[in-house]
Write a protein that holds these residues in place. Structure first.
Motif, PDB file in Angstrom:
ATOM      1  N   THR A 236       0.829  -1.221   0.000  1.00  0.00           N
ATOM      2  CA  THR A 236       0.000   0.000   0.000  1.00  0.00           C
ATOM      3  C   THR A 236       0.862   1.271   0.000  1.00  0.00           C
ATOM      4  O   THR A 236       0.350   2.338  -0.328  1.00  0.00           O
ATOM      5  CB  THR A 236      -0.972   0.008   1.199  1.00  0.00           C
ATOM      6  OG1 THR A 236      -0.251  -0.358   2.375  1.00  0.00           O
ATOM      7  CG2 THR A 236      -2.115  -0.966   0.982  1.00  0.00           C
ATOM      8  N   THR A 237       2.154   1.160   0.326  1.00  0.00           N
ATOM      9  CA  THR A 237       3.034   2.338   0.226  1.00  0.00           C
ATOM     10  C   THR A 237       3.212   2.770  -1.233  1.00  0.00           C
ATOM     11  O   THR A 237       3.742   3.841  -1.500  1.00  0.00           O
ATOM     12  CB  THR A 237       4.429   2.044   0.826  1.00  0.00           C
ATOM     13  OG1 THR A 237       4.904   0.799   0.299  1.00  0.00           O
ATOM     14  CG2 THR A 237       4.389   1.977   2.339  1.00  0.00           C
ATOM     15  N   ILE A 239       0.589   3.044  -3.272  1.00  0.00           N
ATOM     16  CA  ILE A 239      -0.659   3.704  -3.710  1.00  0.00           C
ATOM     17  C   ILE A 239      -0.575   5.187  -3.382  1.00  0.00           C
ATOM     18  O   ILE A 239      -0.258   5.576  -2.255  1.00  0.00           O
ATOM     19  CB  ILE A 239      -1.882   3.084  -3.025  1.00  0.00           C
ATOM     20  CG1 ILE A 239      -1.950   1.582  -3.310  1.00  0.00           C
ATOM     21  CG2 ILE A 239      -3.162   3.790  -3.497  1.00  0.00           C
ATOM     22  CD1 ILE A 239      -3.059   0.855  -2.576  1.00  0.00           C
ATOM     23  N   TRP A 241      -2.892   7.988  -3.006  1.00  0.00           N
ATOM     24  CA  TRP A 241      -4.318   8.324  -2.886  1.00  0.00           C
ATOM     25  C   TRP A 241      -4.590   9.761  -3.300  1.00  0.00           C
ATOM     26  O   TRP A 241      -5.744  10.150  -3.482  1.00  0.00           O
ATOM     27  CB  TRP A 241      -4.809   8.105  -1.454  1.00  0.00           C
ATOM     28  CG  TRP A 241      -4.759   6.682  -1.002  1.00  0.00           C
ATOM     29  CD1 TRP A 241      -3.915   6.130  -0.076  1.00  0.00           C
ATOM     30  CD2 TRP A 241      -5.604   5.595  -1.444  1.00  0.00           C
ATOM     31  NE1 TRP A 241      -4.169   4.787   0.074  1.00  0.00           N
ATOM     32  CE2 TRP A 241      -5.200   4.433  -0.749  1.00  0.00           C
ATOM     33  CE3 TRP A 241      -6.656   5.502  -2.372  1.00  0.00           C
ATOM     34  CZ2 TRP A 241      -5.811   3.195  -0.941  1.00  0.00           C
ATOM     35  CZ3 TRP A 241      -7.254   4.268  -2.554  1.00  0.00           C
ATOM     36  CH2 TRP A 241      -6.843   3.135  -1.848  1.00  0.00           C
ATOM     37  N   THR A 291      -2.367  -6.337  -2.591  1.00  0.00           N
ATOM     38  CA  THR A 291      -1.618  -5.579  -1.582  1.00  0.00           C
ATOM     39  C   THR A 291      -1.554  -6.414  -0.307  1.00  0.00           C
ATOM     40  O   THR A 291      -2.231  -7.441  -0.202  1.00  0.00           O
ATOM     41  CB  THR A 291      -2.306  -4.237  -1.236  1.00  0.00           C
ATOM     42  OG1 THR A 291      -3.433  -4.507  -0.382  1.00  0.00           O
ATOM     43  CG2 THR A 291      -2.776  -3.503  -2.481  1.00  0.00           C
ATOM     44  N   LEU A 307      -9.553  -0.477   0.457  1.00  0.00           N
ATOM     45  CA  LEU A 307      -8.243  -0.637   1.113  1.00  0.00           C
ATOM     46  C   LEU A 307      -7.987   0.450   2.154  1.00  0.00           C
ATOM     47  O   LEU A 307      -7.073   0.318   2.963  1.00  0.00           O
ATOM     48  CB  LEU A 307      -7.116  -0.570   0.080  1.00  0.00           C
ATOM     49  CG  LEU A 307      -6.962  -1.734  -0.892  1.00  0.00           C
ATOM     50  CD1 LEU A 307      -5.872  -1.410  -1.906  1.00  0.00           C
ATOM     51  CD2 LEU A 307      -6.638  -3.021  -0.151  1.00  0.00           C
ATOM     52  N   LYS A 308      -8.764   1.517   2.100  1.00  0.00           N
ATOM     53  CA  LYS A 308      -8.453   2.666   2.967  1.00  0.00           C
ATOM     54  C   LYS A 308      -8.798   2.381   4.417  1.00  0.00           C
ATOM     55  O   LYS A 308      -9.752   1.682   4.699  1.00  0.00           O
ATOM     56  CB  LYS A 308      -9.230   3.891   2.497  1.00  0.00           C
ATOM     57  CG  LYS A 308      -8.579   4.580   1.327  1.00  0.00           C
ATOM     58  CD  LYS A 308      -9.304   5.879   1.053  1.00  0.00           C
ATOM     59  CE  LYS A 308      -8.808   6.556  -0.202  1.00  0.00           C
ATOM     60  NZ  LYS A 308      -9.697   7.639  -0.600  1.00  0.00           N
TER      61      LYS A 308
END
Ligand code: MRU
Length: 308
Positions: A236-237, A239, A241, A291, A307-308
Motif C-alpha cells: 500500500t506504500t 498507492i 491516494w 496488496t 483498502l483505505k
C-alpha cells in the motif's frame, strides 16, 4: 556513507525498484541525521531537511520514495531526546514492514493464481527491488513453492532488469525460468503457455491506474487480447491516494544515451531517442491488484477505496 551518496545511488539506479528506493531514502535520512546532529546541534534539522529535499529529487515516478520521506519527516517532528535512535528505528520499521508486506502479498497472490501453466513477469520485483522477498517475484516464489508452473521473464529493455536481475534472483532460489525478448510476449501468449502476467508497480492512482516499468502497458494490452489475466502486486506504500488517475503520474524520462549505443554507423546528428522508463496501465486492463491489506479485483476508484 551519507545522504548525497544515497541520492546518487538512487539516481544512477544502483538502488532501484520502488520499495527499495523508499527504504534506501529512509536510511539516507538517518545518515543525514548521524552527520548533522553531532556537528551542528542548533541547525541539524534544517540540514536534514535540505538532504530530504535532495533525496526527493533523485527519481520522480516511484511514490514509495515520497511516502518514505514523509514518514521520516513525521518521525523527525516527533522526536526529542534521542533523535538518532528514533530515526534509525523508524527506517528499520519501514524496512521490516515492507518485508512482511511482501510475504503476505506472496500468499495472497499465490492463492489467486491457483493452478496455472505459466506466469510471465516483467522488470525486477524481487528482493533486490524491495526490502526483501519481492512483490510480483514474491508471488512467483510463493506459487512455485506450492506447485509446478512455468515462469517466463521479459528482458526489460533498455536496462535489462529482467535478464540481469530477475533471472539471477530466480536462479538463486533454484526456480527454473525462461527468458524472452520483450517483443516475444505476444507470440508467447498466443501459444497458450501463459495464464497470468504478474508485475509490480511504481505508483498506483486512486482509481487503480498503475505506473510500472516501460513495457508493462503493452503486456496488459496483449493479455486482454489473449484472455490472459493480469496481476499487479504492490504494497500500500505504492498507492498514491492523492491522485485520481494515472494521467497525473510523472513518467521519468532517462538519458537518450541509454538507447543510442544500439545504433551502429549512424551519424549522431540524425538520430535521437525517446526514453520513457515507465508507462501507465489503465485499471480496466488489470484483473487484480494484490496488496498486503487484501486483493482488489477489477480495480476502480470504488473497489480501491476498500483498502483505505
Ligand atoms: O527503473 P526501476 O528498475 O527502478 O523500475 C523498477 C520497476 O518498475 C519495478 O517493476 C517496480 O519498482 C516494482 S518493484 C517491486
Amino acid at each position: 556513507d551519507d545522504a548525497a551518496g544515497v541520492s546518487e545511488a538512487i539516481a544512477t539506479m544502483r538502488v532501484r525498484g520502488a520499495p527499495a528506493i523508499g527504504i534506501a531514502a529512509a536510511y539516507g535520512v538517518v545518515l543525514s541525521a548521524y552527520r548533522h546532529y553531532p556537528a551542528s546541534p542548533d541547525v541539524w534539522r534544517d540540514k536534514v531537511a535540505e538532504d530530504m529535499a535532495m533525496l526527493a529529487k533523485s527519481r520522480p515516478t516511484a511514490v514509495n520514495l515520497f511516502t518514505a520521506l514523509a514518514t521520516m519527516e513525521a518521525a523527525l517532528d516527533r522526536i526529542s531526546e534521542q533523535p538518532l535512535v528514533d530515526l534509525l528505528a523508524c527506517a528499520e520499521r519501514l524496512h521490516a514492514d515492507d518485508v512482511a508486506a511482501n510475504h503476505r502479498m506472496g500468499e495472497l497472490g499465490a492463492d489467486l493464481i491457483g493452478q496455472a501453466r505459466g506466469i510471465l513477469t516483467h522488470c525486477n520485483t524481487g528482493a533486490l527491488a524491495t526490502g526483501g522477498y519481492g512483490t510480483a517475484l514474491g508471488v512467483i516464489r510463493s506459487v512455485t513453492g506450492r506447485q509446478a508452473v512455468a515462469v517466463y521473464a521479459g528482458e526489460t529493455r533498455p536496462w535489462l532488469q529482467g535478464a540481469r536481475l530477475t533471472v539471477w534472483e530466480l536462479a538463486q532460489e533454484g526456480i527454473q525460468v525462461t527468458l524472452i525478448a520483450d517483443s516475444a510476449a505476444a507470440w508467447l501468449m498466443k501459444s497458450g503457455a501463459v495464464d497470468w502476467v504478474v508485475v509490480g508497480a511504481d505508483r498506483i492512482a486512486a482509481n487503480g491506474d498503475t505506473a510500472n516499468k516501460i513495457g508493462t502497458y503493452a503486456l496488459a494490452v496483449l493479455a486482454r487480447q489473449h484472455g490472459v489475466k493480469f496481476m499487479v502486486v504492490a504494497p500500500t506504500t505504492t498507492i498514491d491516494w492523492s491522485i485520481q488517475s494515472g494521467e497525473q503520474i510523472e513518467i521519468e524520462q532517462r538519458d537518450a544515451r541509454e538507447l543510442l549505443p544500439a545504433c551502429y554507423h549512424t551519424p549522431e546528428s540524425l538520430v535521437s531517442a525517446w526514453n520513457p522508463v515507465f508507462d501507465v496501465t489503465p485499471a480496466e486492463l488489470i484483473t487484480a491488484i494484490v496488496t498486503e491489506l487484501g486483493v482488489v479485483m477489477n480495480p476502480t476508484e470504488a473497489n480501491m477505496g476498500k483498502l483505505k
